[in-house]
Design a protein around this motif. Sequence first.
Motif, short mmCIF file in Angstrom:
data_model
loop_
_atom_site.label_atom_id
_atom_site.label_comp_id
_atom_site.label_asym_id
_atom_site.label_seq_id
_atom_site.Cartn_x
_atom_site.Cartn_y
_atom_site.Cartn_z
N GLY A 1 5.94 1.88 -0.96
CA GLY A 1 6.15 1.25 0.34
C GLY A 1 6.46 2.22 1.46
N TYR B 1 2.35 5.21 -1.20
CA TYR B 1 1.92 3.86 -0.81
C TYR B 1 2.56 2.82 -1.74
N ALA B 2 2.49 3.07 -3.05
CA ALA B 2 3.05 2.13 -4.02
C ALA B 2 4.55 1.94 -3.81
N PRO C 1 -4.53 1.53 -6.22
CA PRO C 1 -3.46 0.71 -6.80
C PRO C 1 -3.79 -0.77 -6.74
N ASP C 2 -3.29 -1.52 -7.71
CA ASP C 2 -3.58 -2.96 -7.78
C ASP C 2 -3.12 -3.70 -6.53
N ASP C 3 -2.03 -3.25 -5.93
CA ASP C 3 -1.48 -3.97 -4.78
C ASP C 3 -2.01 -3.46 -3.44
N MET C 4 -2.99 -2.54 -3.46
CA MET C 4 -3.57 -2.03 -2.22
C MET C 4 -4.70 -2.95 -1.77
N THR C 5 -4.65 -3.38 -0.51
CA THR C 5 -5.71 -4.23 0.02
C THR C 5 -6.97 -3.40 0.25
N GLU C 6 -8.10 -4.07 0.31
CA GLU C 6 -9.36 -3.36 0.53
C GLU C 6 -9.46 -2.81 1.94
N ASP D 1 -6.73 -1.69 3.65
CA ASP D 1 -5.89 -0.48 3.59
C ASP D 1 -6.63 0.66 2.89
N LYS E 1 1.98 2.85 5.34
CA LYS E 1 1.27 1.62 5.69
C LYS E 1 0.22 1.94 6.74
#
Length: 321
Positions: free
Chosen positions: A284, A281-282, A107-112, A114, A287
Amino acid sequence: MRAMQVTALGQPLELREVDTPTPGPNEVLVRIHTCGLNFGDTLIVKGTYQEKPQLPATIGMEMCGTIEATGTDVAHLKPGQRIAAYAGFGGLGEYAVLPANICVPIPDDMTEIDAAAFLVAYGTSHVALDYKARMQPGERLLVLGASGGVGLTAVELGKLMGAEVIACARGADKLKIASKAGADHLLDSDTCDLKTDVKALGGADVVYDPVGGDLFDAALRACNPEARLLPLGFASGSVPQIPANYLLVKNLHVLGFYWGGYMRVNPKVLTDSFEVLFGWYAEGKLKPHVSHVLPLADSNDGLDLLRTRKATGKVVIQVDG
């Protein structure tokens, strides 16, 4: 490119300069950003893992990176796309060539960070609890090693899936982390009488066990009739010997489970699971808990954190830092 490699079994990894690989048909070249360490990596270094590499070998089972180039016959992935992958090897190098069919766009909002902490831990727990154990809302889930990389996700997912979760871990600090992940009951493995204490809570319907040894034996005897037990690792170093007569009397089910094996025998089990997990995850609902982020050169320190059980959740290596 730089890579941390096993050059001799039982010895620390070596930071080496190696050739950057080139992708072939149905493969992609990935610039690795982060690599999640797993207990299995420590076994590969010892030479006791079920899959033994040809040396020298770049270890690192799960990784997040950006596609740099694609081989022929790759249509669904493009250069510049961020992916996560469980490849078994290769994550502790600056570049890796991976089969295109094991790369999962993130997903675009997932950090590398995570993303490198996500696939194995959450994937293992979700497939174990949902696909293998068929766990139902309201059942009582006992998680051993509940503060570790996979154990903590079993607590989190168990609660999300509607179970009453008993978390067993070593010491108050680790139990506090399990509590934050949603555990309903906390048992200190150093001081509790696992069999008696779990029975007092009503017994276990599902047992999630990455530890083995004496804790598995105690958990077996704390099971309710028709409970399902998932032995998925032996961090204690002791493989339980399971008495068949006990299984018979209580109609228990012991479900052997090797998550990585589905990559070969039924990869759709994993891809279906990832779709669910990335959705949560998307939203929320998940985590990843990452206790340590270390540079590539300190990968041996990261493996030591796993061996000595000083990490909680995941240890992630920042490869491109």
